[in-house]
Design an enzyme around this catalytic site. Sequence first.
Site, PDB file in Angstrom:
ATOM      1  CE  LYS A  88      -3.595   2.255   2.931  1.00 56.85           C
ATOM      2  NZ  LYS A  88      -4.506   1.937   4.234  1.00 56.85           N
ATOM      3  CB  SER A 164      -7.535   4.178   3.371  1.00 59.62           C
ATOM      4  OG  SER A 164      -6.384   3.725   4.315  1.00 59.62           O
ATOM      5  CB  SER A 188      -7.667   1.253   6.427  1.00 61.57           C
ATOM      6  OG  SER A 188      -7.919   2.581   6.741  1.00 61.57           O
TER       7      SER A 188
END
Length: 484
Positions: A88, A164, A188
Amino acid sequence: MKTACTADAAAVERLSVAQLHAAYRGGRLSPVEVAKDLLLRLEQAQAAVNAFMPVDSSQTLAMARASEARWRAGTPIGPLDGVPVTIKDLVAVEDWPLLRGSESRVGEPSPTEDAASVARLREAGCVFLGKTTTPDSGSRITTESAVHGVSTNPYDVSRTPGGSSGGAGAALALGVGPLALGTDGAGSIRIPAAWCGVFGLKPSFGRVPSAKFDIDMPFSVIGPMARSVDDAAYMLEAMAKPDPNDAFALAAPFRLNEAMRSDAVGLRVGITMDFGNPTWPVEVEIADAVRRAADVLSNVGADVRPVDVRWPLAPLPTFNVFWEALYAGALALMPQAQRMRMDPALLAIADRGARFSATDFLVALNGRLAMTAAAHALFSGIDVLIGPVMPCTAPLVANNAPPGGTEGNWDWCPFTYLWNMTGQPASSVPMGIDRHGIPIGVQVVGAMAQDETVLRVSRVLESNASARIQPGLFDQLSGVAGGG
């Protein structure tokens, strides 16, 4: 080693960590050819759902060649040697851009060293495929930013993958590697795992090292996302190594064998539909999925009972102080010119946070400690607690919230941030789909440092045929990406 062609190549996007390991050991697949196949798949997935940021794939192929050489020499590092993983874009990878989903970081030099978690994966022999999209500084429940654009859900590209770690969830669902590195400061990892039909674990605070201070460290952790619980367990074992620079490291070691047990006999399982925080109604199909999960565990010998979760104070106002004040603190350290290039929604969060006083923050800290004590008392009587990850399935990208909800308002996301407040491990396990064909996730929460128990229960749920998403859906997703 033979190249990944025909029968093997067609299955590369489906292979687990153990299957890749066996194929490398038997000479049926090469880490280089697997990497090349998955880099092609990454391009196809990118065209479908916009899950990646541009990076130089030469590092990917160099890592794959190094792994291939170890396998040829008969000296593989371990179960993850040659296994592809995505990272990520909130986590540093040496010589790859670290934008954190923000225009404010465009043009900044790339990191000169890996984050501690990434370093552990590199040491384990993983091959880094690419970096996945995230909203600006991980600040949204969805995944869109001015620098990365809008990421969408492979099951329905008109819907969000969640955030996220939305790029990570979408990539896994489309077969771009078996593993993804995510972060979770309020849900997330678990939200996109639930909405993309994959597995995700928010580990206990301190389980995975974070050697450099991050402004959201009091909540945020780094953890694994995968298409199976076993794959996530292998990944967590690799990352959960001590780091001398991590001031918050857990003393308790991670026990892989315990995490990969296949039974739940005698475990005390609580079931809840609202985790004591009923700020948004739970959709009927999600409640049904939780009941199915409870039935699965009861049928294999767990002691399943309803639990009335009670908190000593309303969780959301306390959480909001931390969420908003911590972003205010992060942005206060930035030059004004850089700050003004950030997402306006994030600036609004930070502006609200700047209005809190030191007394407000300390009162909220006291509330967080009271919540943690209440959670410890609750888990003295149960081993795990199961309930929804989210009260709804993935909303439309056009709205970024369910009907009646507003974007960025945590009242419709009431079940995940609780366990960031208390630091406990929590997972999202796929538990079927809704009437629109969108995945549903069930949350499994454990006592502090009992990550193995969360994985064990998640594994039992996953292994039950009625709990899994039907394989035909994966074929449809493969079609979206153009095949492997």
